[in-house]
Design a protein around this motif. Structure first.
Motif, PDB file in Angstrom:
ATOM      1  N   ASN A  96       0.823  -1.204   0.000  1.00 25.21           N
ATOM      2  CA  ASN A  96       0.000   0.000   0.000  1.00 25.21           C
ATOM      3  C   ASN A  96       0.866   1.266   0.000  1.00 25.21           C
ATOM      4  O   ASN A  96       0.740   2.129   0.856  1.00 25.21           O
ATOM      5  CB  ASN A  96      -0.955  -0.017   1.210  1.00 25.21           C
ATOM      6  CG  ASN A  96      -2.102   0.948   1.047  1.00 25.21           C
ATOM      7  OD1 ASN A  96      -2.543   1.206  -0.061  1.00 25.21           O
ATOM      8  ND2 ASN A  96      -2.591   1.465   2.134  1.00 25.21           N
ATOM      9  N   LYS A 131      -1.871   7.024   0.102  1.00 29.78           N
ATOM     10  CA  LYS A 131      -1.458   8.177   0.901  1.00 29.78           C
ATOM     11  C   LYS A 131      -1.811   9.430   0.110  1.00 29.78           C
ATOM     12  O   LYS A 131      -1.548   9.512  -1.087  1.00 29.78           O
ATOM     13  CB  LYS A 131       0.039   8.118   1.174  1.00 29.78           C
ATOM     14  CG  LYS A 131       0.443   6.930   2.030  1.00 29.78           C
ATOM     15  CD  LYS A 131       1.952   6.842   2.167  1.00 29.78           C
ATOM     16  CE  LYS A 131       2.381   5.729   3.091  1.00 29.78           C
ATOM     17  NZ  LYS A 131       1.904   4.417   2.745  1.00 29.78           N
ATOM     18  N   LYS A 133      -1.689  13.753   0.161  1.00 33.31           N
ATOM     19  CA  LYS A 133      -1.127  14.930   0.832  1.00 33.31           C
ATOM     20  C   LYS A 133      -1.084  16.120  -0.124  1.00 33.31           C
ATOM     21  O   LYS A 133      -1.153  15.974  -1.340  1.00 33.31           O
ATOM     22  CB  LYS A 133       0.246  14.632   1.409  1.00 33.31           C
ATOM     23  CG  LYS A 133       1.254  14.061   0.439  1.00 33.31           C
ATOM     24  CD  LYS A 133       2.518  13.633   1.181  1.00 33.31           C
ATOM     25  CE  LYS A 133       3.495  12.956   0.249  1.00 33.31           C
ATOM     26  NZ  LYS A 133       4.718  12.563   0.951  1.00 33.31           N
ATOM     27  N   GLY A 156      -9.639   3.149   4.823  1.00 32.71           N
ATOM     28  CA  GLY A 156      -8.210   3.179   5.104  1.00 32.71           C
ATOM     29  C   GLY A 156      -7.478   4.230   4.299  1.00 32.71           C
ATOM     30  O   GLY A 156      -8.051   4.951   3.490  1.00 32.71           O
ATOM     31  N   GLY A 157      -6.192   4.334   4.545  1.00 35.29           N
ATOM     32  CA  GLY A 157      -5.346   5.312   3.873  1.00 35.29           C
ATOM     33  C   GLY A 157      -4.785   6.313   4.862  1.00 35.29           C
ATOM     34  O   GLY A 157      -5.185   6.375   6.023  1.00 35.29           O
ATOM     35  N   ASP A 158      -3.838   7.100   4.389  1.00 32.56           N
ATOM     36  CA  ASP A 158      -3.210   8.150   5.189  1.00 32.56           C
ATOM     37  C   ASP A 158      -3.466   9.487   4.514  1.00 32.56           C
ATOM     38  O   ASP A 158      -3.245   9.624   3.307  1.00 32.56           O
ATOM     39  CB  ASP A 158      -1.702   7.921   5.305  1.00 32.56           C
ATOM     40  CG  ASP A 158      -1.362   6.688   6.123  1.00 32.56           C
ATOM     41  OD1 ASP A 158      -1.854   6.581   7.259  1.00 32.56           O
ATOM     42  OD2 ASP A 158      -0.622   5.822   5.610  1.00 32.56           O
ATOM     43  N   PHE A 159      -3.888  10.480   5.308  1.00 31.30           N
ATOM     44  CA  PHE A 159      -4.292  11.768   4.771  1.00 31.30           C
ATOM     45  C   PHE A 159      -3.597  12.891   5.530  1.00 31.30           C
ATOM     46  O   PHE A 159      -3.616  12.918   6.758  1.00 31.30           O
ATOM     47  CB  PHE A 159      -5.813  11.928   4.884  1.00 31.30           C
ATOM     48  CG  PHE A 159      -6.558  10.817   4.196  1.00 31.30           C
ATOM     49  CD1 PHE A 159      -6.942  10.952   2.874  1.00 31.30           C
ATOM     50  CD2 PHE A 159      -6.831   9.632   4.853  1.00 31.30           C
ATOM     51  CE1 PHE A 159      -7.595   9.918   2.221  1.00 31.30           C
ATOM     52  CE2 PHE A 159      -7.485   8.593   4.214  1.00 31.30           C
ATOM     53  CZ  PHE A 159      -7.863   8.737   2.891  1.00 31.30           C
ATOM     54  N   LYS A 160      -2.994  13.816   4.787  1.00 25.67           N
ATOM     55  CA  LYS A 160      -2.330  14.953   5.416  1.00 25.67           C
ATOM     56  C   LYS A 160      -2.679  16.205   4.626  1.00 25.67           C
ATOM     57  O   LYS A 160      -2.349  16.322   3.443  1.00 25.67           O
ATOM     58  CB  LYS A 160      -0.820  14.755   5.441  1.00 25.67           C
ATOM     59  CG  LYS A 160      -0.094  15.863   6.173  1.00 25.67           C
ATOM     60  CD  LYS A 160       1.387  15.593   6.272  1.00 25.67           C
ATOM     61  CE  LYS A 160       2.059  16.704   7.054  1.00 25.67           C
ATOM     62  NZ  LYS A 160       3.506  16.502   7.139  1.00 25.67           N
ATOM     63  N   GLY A 184      -8.162   4.346   8.669  1.00 28.93           N
ATOM     64  CA  GLY A 184      -7.269   5.336   8.061  1.00 28.93           C
ATOM     65  C   GLY A 184      -6.693   6.273   9.103  1.00 28.93           C
ATOM     66  O   GLY A 184      -7.063   6.250  10.271  1.00 28.93           O
ATOM     67  N   ASN A 185      -5.762   7.099   8.671  1.00 28.55           N
ATOM     68  CA  ASN A 185      -5.097   8.052   9.561  1.00 28.55           C
ATOM     69  C   ASN A 185      -5.266   9.453   8.997  1.00 28.55           C
ATOM     70  O   ASN A 185      -5.024   9.683   7.832  1.00 28.55           O
ATOM     71  CB  ASN A 185      -3.589   7.730   9.660  1.00 28.55           C
ATOM     72  CG  ASN A 185      -3.344   6.370  10.249  1.00 28.55           C
ATOM     73  OD1 ASN A 185      -3.772   6.074  11.353  1.00 28.55           O
ATOM     74  ND2 ASN A 185      -2.672   5.515   9.481  1.00 28.55           N
TER      75      ASN A 185
END
Length: 185
Positions: A96, A131, A133, A156-160, A184-185
């Motif tokens: 991922n 991801k 961003k 799910g996944g990462d978010f900034k 997710g974050n």
């Protein structure tokens, strides 16, 4: 389940490089990255606003395939005409590691990844991992800006992201929007 892009014989997966852009509008379909990809404003017919105009009714699926989709545009995905499109972003890579990143330093107000500008321009978005961003702070919704009737579902996944107004990651401050987040974050 989409690893190899051949699990469903009813779906034709194509490399992103084979996407047809007609009059600045992307063609619906199932696309995957074959390497890190930089999206610039050459994909649209005029202006400097977006990488992919999803103005044809239908479903657009983008598999990151473990690579980076980087855009120097104000918005990576947008709908600029009335009606509804569906956007799916997934990452079928084993670890991922796929990334969607806006490196634009433009003063565009909202939603670096997805932006639906005004009423009746509906973009339903579903995300499976990856991801996400953005390089700069946006006004509302650092990554996603939803207008009336739009939906976003995240698995799910990462978010900034950051916003100087409401919605650091997602702004859904209009009637009829649905936001569903499962991990997710």
């Amino acid at each position: 389940g989409m690893q190899g892009h051949g699990c469903n014989t009813n779906v034709e997966w194509k490399p992103l490089s084979e996407m047809v852009i007609s009059n600045g509008v992307a063609t619906p379909g199932y696309y995957y990255l074959t390497g890190d990809t930089v999206v610039s404003t050459h994909l649209i017919s005029s202006g400097v606003y977006c990488g992919f105009k999803l103005d044809t009714a239908g479903t657009y699926v983008f598999c990151l395939n473990g690579y980076k989709l980087q855009a120097e545009t104000a918005y990576i995905f947008t709908r600029t005409v009335n009606g509804t499109s569906n956007l799916v972003i997934c990452d079928c890579s084993e670890n991922n590691t796929g990334v969607v990143e806006s490196t634009s330093t433009t003063s565009a107000a909202n939603g670096a990844i997805c932006y639906t500008g005004t009423k009746d321009k509906i973009l339903n978005t579903t995300i499976f991992g990856g991801k996400f961003k953005v390089a700069t702070t946006r006004g509302k919704g650092g990554l996603f800006f939803l207008r009336s009737g739009s939906n976003i579902t995240i698995y799910g996944g990462d978010f900034k992201g950051a916003a100087s107004g409401e919605g650091g990651i997602i702004y859904a401050g209009y009637s009829g929007n649905n936001v569903n987040i499962y991990g997710g974050n």
